[in-house]
Design a protein around this motif. Structure first.
Motif, PDB file in Angstrom:
ATOM      1  N   SER A  93       0.805  -1.220   0.000  1.00 47.50           N
ATOM      2  CA  SER A  93       0.000   0.000   0.000  1.00 47.50           C
ATOM      3  C   SER A  93       0.838   1.269   0.000  1.00 47.50           C
ATOM      4  CB  SER A  93      -0.946   0.014   1.199  1.00 47.50           C
ATOM      5  OG  SER A  93      -0.214  -0.042   2.401  1.00 47.50           O
ATOM      6  N   SER A  94       2.126   1.156   0.366  1.00 47.48           N
ATOM      7  CA  SER A  94       2.960   2.350   0.480  1.00 47.48           C
ATOM      8  C   SER A  94       4.410   2.065   0.128  1.00 47.48           C
ATOM      9  CB  SER A  94       2.941   2.898   1.917  1.00 47.48           C
ATOM     10  OG  SER A  94       1.650   3.231   2.319  1.00 47.48           O
ATOM     11  N   ILE A  95       5.097   3.122  -0.270  1.00 47.09           N
ATOM     12  CA  ILE A  95       6.544   3.142  -0.418  1.00 47.09           C
ATOM     13  C   ILE A  95       7.063   4.030   0.702  1.00 47.09           C
ATOM     14  CG2 ILE A  95       8.475   3.904  -1.858  1.00 47.09           C
ATOM     15  CD1 ILE A  95       6.612   3.377  -4.301  1.00 47.09           C
ATOM     16  N   VAL A  96       8.120   3.589   1.360  1.00 44.70           N
ATOM     17  CA  VAL A  96       8.698   4.342   2.471  1.00 44.70           C
ATOM     18  C   VAL A  96      10.111   4.777   2.087  1.00 44.70           C
ATOM     19  CG1 VAL A  96       9.292   4.277   4.927  1.00 44.70           C
ATOM     20  CG2 VAL A  96       7.342   2.950   4.078  1.00 44.70           C
ATOM     21  N   ALA A  97      10.467   6.017   2.409  1.00 39.64           N
ATOM     22  CA  ALA A  97      11.811   6.550   2.180  1.00 39.64           C
ATOM     23  C   ALA A  97      12.152   7.466   3.343  1.00 39.64           C
ATOM     24  CB  ALA A  97      11.868   7.325   0.864  1.00 39.64           C
ATOM     25  N   PHE A  98      13.419   7.848   3.431  1.00 37.93           N
ATOM     26  CA  PHE A  98      13.830   8.810   4.454  1.00 37.93           C
ATOM     27  C   PHE A  98      14.508   9.985   3.774  1.00 37.93           C
ATOM     28  CE2 PHE A  98      16.340  10.854   7.668  1.00 37.93           C
ATOM     29  CZ  PHE A  98      15.542  10.780   8.800  1.00 37.93           C
ATOM     30  N   VAL A  99      13.956  11.178   3.972  1.00 35.39           N
ATOM     31  CA  VAL A  99      14.532  12.400   3.414  1.00 35.39           C
ATOM     32  C   VAL A  99      15.515  12.962   4.430  1.00 35.39           C
ATOM     33  CG1 VAL A  99      14.061  14.746   2.601  1.00 35.39           C
ATOM     34  CG2 VAL A  99      12.497  12.879   1.997  1.00 35.39           C
ATOM     35  N   ALA A 100      16.816  12.969   4.068  1.00 37.49           N
ATOM     36  CA  ALA A 100      17.864  13.477   4.951  1.00 37.49           C
ATOM     37  C   ALA A 100      17.978  14.991   4.871  1.00 37.49           C
ATOM     38  CB  ALA A 100      19.199  12.826   4.601  1.00 37.49           C
ATOM     39  N   VAL A 101      17.828  15.537   3.666  1.00 36.60           N
ATOM     40  CA  VAL A 101      17.857  16.981   3.452  1.00 36.60           C
ATOM     41  C   VAL A 101      16.680  17.317   2.542  1.00 36.60           C
ATOM     42  CG1 VAL A 101      19.173  18.949   2.548  1.00 36.60           C
ATOM     43  CG2 VAL A 101      20.385  17.051   3.672  1.00 36.60           C
ATOM     44  N   ALA A 102      15.901  18.303   2.952  1.00 39.17           N
ATOM     45  CA  ALA A 102      14.689  18.671   2.213  1.00 39.17           C
ATOM     46  C   ALA A 102      15.015  19.171   0.807  1.00 39.17           C
ATOM     47  CB  ALA A 102      13.930  19.744   2.977  1.00 39.17           C
ATOM     48  N   GLY A 103      14.105  18.884  -0.120  1.00 37.81           N
ATOM     49  CA  GLY A 103      14.198  19.441  -1.452  1.00 37.81           C
ATOM     50  C   GLY A 103      13.935  20.940  -1.399  1.00 37.81           C
ATOM     51  N   VAL A 104      14.414  21.649  -2.437  1.00 36.33           N
ATOM     52  CA  VAL A 104      14.287  23.106  -2.479  1.00 36.33           C
ATOM     53  C   VAL A 104      13.426  23.515  -3.660  1.00 36.33           C
ATOM     54  CG1 VAL A 104      15.557  25.284  -2.698  1.00 36.33           C
ATOM     55  CG2 VAL A 104      16.551  23.367  -1.400  1.00 36.33           C
ATOM     56  N   SER A 130       5.237  18.507  -1.303  1.00 39.65           N
ATOM     57  CA  SER A 130       5.121  19.043   0.051  1.00 39.65           C
ATOM     58  C   SER A 130       5.857  18.157   1.057  1.00 39.65           C
ATOM     59  CB  SER A 130       3.644  19.171   0.432  1.00 39.65           C
ATOM     60  OG  SER A 130       3.519  19.674   1.734  1.00 39.65           O
ATOM     61  N   ALA A 131       5.683  16.846   0.955  1.00 37.19           N
ATOM     62  CA  ALA A 131       6.333  15.917   1.889  1.00 37.19           C
ATOM     63  C   ALA A 131       7.856  15.977   1.768  1.00 37.19           C
ATOM     64  CB  ALA A 131       5.846  14.492   1.645  1.00 37.19           C
ATOM     65  N   TRP A 132       8.375  16.061   0.559  1.00 40.81           N
ATOM     66  CA  TRP A 132       9.819  16.073   0.340  1.00 40.81           C
ATOM     67  C   TRP A 132      10.451  17.428   0.644  1.00 40.81           C
ATOM     68  CZ3 TRP A 132      10.010  13.175  -5.013  1.00 40.81           C
ATOM     69  CH2 TRP A 132       9.683  11.820  -4.816  1.00 40.81           C
ATOM     70  N   ALA A 133       9.655  18.416   1.011  1.00 44.62           N
ATOM     71  CA  ALA A 133      10.174  19.728   1.391  1.00 44.62           C
ATOM     72  C   ALA A 133      10.528  19.771   2.879  1.00 44.62           C
ATOM     73  CB  ALA A 133       9.164  20.815   1.048  1.00 44.62           C
ATOM     74  N   SER A 134      10.465  18.627   3.548  1.00 48.97           N
ATOM     75  CA  SER A 134      10.873  18.513   4.950  1.00 48.97           C
ATOM     76  C   SER A 134      11.606  17.191   5.128  1.00 48.97           C
ATOM     77  CB  SER A 134       9.659  18.577   5.873  1.00 48.97           C
ATOM     78  OG  SER A 134       8.816  17.458   5.671  1.00 48.97           O
ATOM     79  N   THR A 135      12.331  17.071   6.224  1.00 42.04           N
ATOM     80  CA  THR A 135      13.111  15.864   6.474  1.00 42.04           C
ATOM     81  C   THR A 135      12.305  14.840   7.266  1.00 42.04           C
ATOM     82  OG1 THR A 135      14.033  16.788   8.507  1.00 42.04           O
ATOM     83  CG2 THR A 135      15.278  17.168   6.466  1.00 42.04           C
ATOM     84  N   GLY A 136      12.823  13.615   7.288  1.00 41.21           N
ATOM     85  CA  GLY A 136      12.229  12.562   8.092  1.00 41.21           C
ATOM     86  C   GLY A 136      11.736  11.389   7.273  1.00 41.21           C
ATOM     87  N   LEU A 137      11.181  10.414   7.969  1.00 35.74           N
ATOM     88  CA  LEU A 137      10.638   9.215   7.346  1.00 35.74           C
ATOM     89  C   LEU A 137       9.357   9.573   6.603  1.00 35.74           C
ATOM     90  CD1 LEU A 137      11.298   6.140   7.259  1.00 35.74           C
ATOM     91  CD2 LEU A 137       9.579   5.867   9.044  1.00 35.74           C
ATOM     92  N   LYS A 138       9.265   9.178   5.354  1.00 35.82           N
ATOM     93  CA  LYS A 138       8.108   9.495   4.517  1.00 35.82           C
ATOM     94  C   LYS A 138       7.413   8.197   4.114  1.00 35.82           C
ATOM     95  CE  LYS A 138       9.510  13.710   4.698  1.00 35.82           C
ATOM     96  NZ  LYS A 138       8.841  14.675   5.535  1.00 35.82           N
ATOM     97  N   VAL A 139       6.179   8.045   4.556  1.00 37.66           N
ATOM     98  CA  VAL A 139       5.345   6.922   4.144  1.00 37.66           C
ATOM     99  C   VAL A 139       4.443   7.463   3.043  1.00 37.66           C
ATOM    100  CG1 VAL A 139       3.615   5.229   4.854  1.00 37.66           C
ATOM    101  CG2 VAL A 139       5.444   5.896   6.440  1.00 37.66           C
ATOM    102  N   MET A 140       4.653   6.963   1.823  1.00 36.79           N
ATOM    103  CA  MET A 140       3.992   7.504   0.634  1.00 36.79           C
ATOM    104  C   MET A 140       2.973   6.496   0.112  1.00 36.79           C
ATOM    105  SD  MET A 140       7.512   9.002  -1.060  1.00 36.79           S
ATOM    106  CE  MET A 140       8.413   7.459  -0.826  1.00 36.79           C
ATOM    107  N   PRO A 141       1.697   6.671   0.432  1.00 38.88           N
ATOM    108  CA  PRO A 141       0.676   5.718  -0.019  1.00 38.88           C
ATOM    109  C   PRO A 141       0.596   5.647  -1.550  1.00 38.88           C
ATOM    110  CG  PRO A 141      -0.197   7.143   1.693  1.00 38.88           C
ATOM    111  CD  PRO A 141       1.125   7.724   1.277  1.00 38.88           C
TER     112      PRO A 141
END
Length: 187
Positions: free
Chosen positions: A59-70, A97-108
């Motif tokens: 149901s989801s792909i999970v990634a971790f954004v270390a540095v936010a996109g600009v 919007s999600a990739w503009a901040s850091t942390g674990l991202k659960v992407m449905p």
């Protein structure tokens, strides 16, 4: 220190498995990642192979954004799941919007969950904007090392398709060896 203890398991126990953390599969264990790297080029599909995915439902792909996109372009930043042969299973909603901040991202995955057969899959990501997000990855930054002993269409890390904006290709194009072993999990 034993190899097993080094790779995350206590002496006499097994190393951590994806199911221990609520995932179906992952590209590599989280303790094997060392750094983050920016998704390098706007509009290019960056692929990472997920091996030996068990049959089930994703149901989801999970990634971790270390540095936010600009200055990410709204409506043009996505992740997608593909079969080993390159056929799209599903893609996420926009992640600008999600990739503009850091942390674990659960992407449905839009419209999910999706039943999948056992086998290998690819996670693909692309962005549009000034600078892509930096995703955690393993230490290799050489396509020769990353893809040692492999040839397209069975690479570990690759790029394919250019000029992507809102929709993942129905099937990705020929793979070009990539260097970034980004960490992804399937949930």
């Amino acid at each position: 220190m034993t190899a097993r203890a080094f790779y995350g398991g206590a002496s006499g126990s097994q190393p951590s498995q994806p199911s221990d953390r609520g995932y179906l599969a992952w590209t590599q264990p989280p303790y094997a990642v060392t750094a983050g790297s920016v998704i390098p080029t706007a509009g290019v599909l960056n692929l990472r192979r997920v091996r030996r995915v068990p049959a089930g439902s994703v149901s989801s792909i999970v990634a971790f954004v270390a540095v936010a996109g600009v200055t990410l372009t709204a409506g043009q930043c996505f992740a997608a799941l593909f079969t080993a042969s390159g056929t799209r299973v599903a893609q996420t909603a926009d992640q600008a919007s999600a990739w503009a901040s850091t942390g674990l991202k659960v992407m449905p995955l839009a419209g999910g969950p999706y039943p999948i057969a056992a086998g290998d899959y690819y996670v693909g990501v692309w962005f549009n904007g000034a600078t892509g997000p930096s995703l955690i990855r393993s230490g290799s930054v050489s396509s020769v090392v990353t893809n040692a002993g492999l040839t397209a269409p069975s690479l570990e890390a690759a790029t394919a398709d250019t000029g992507l904006t809102t929709t993942a290709p129905a099937s990705f194009a020929a793979q070009t060896p990539g260097v970034f072993e980004f960490w992804f999990a399937l949930a």
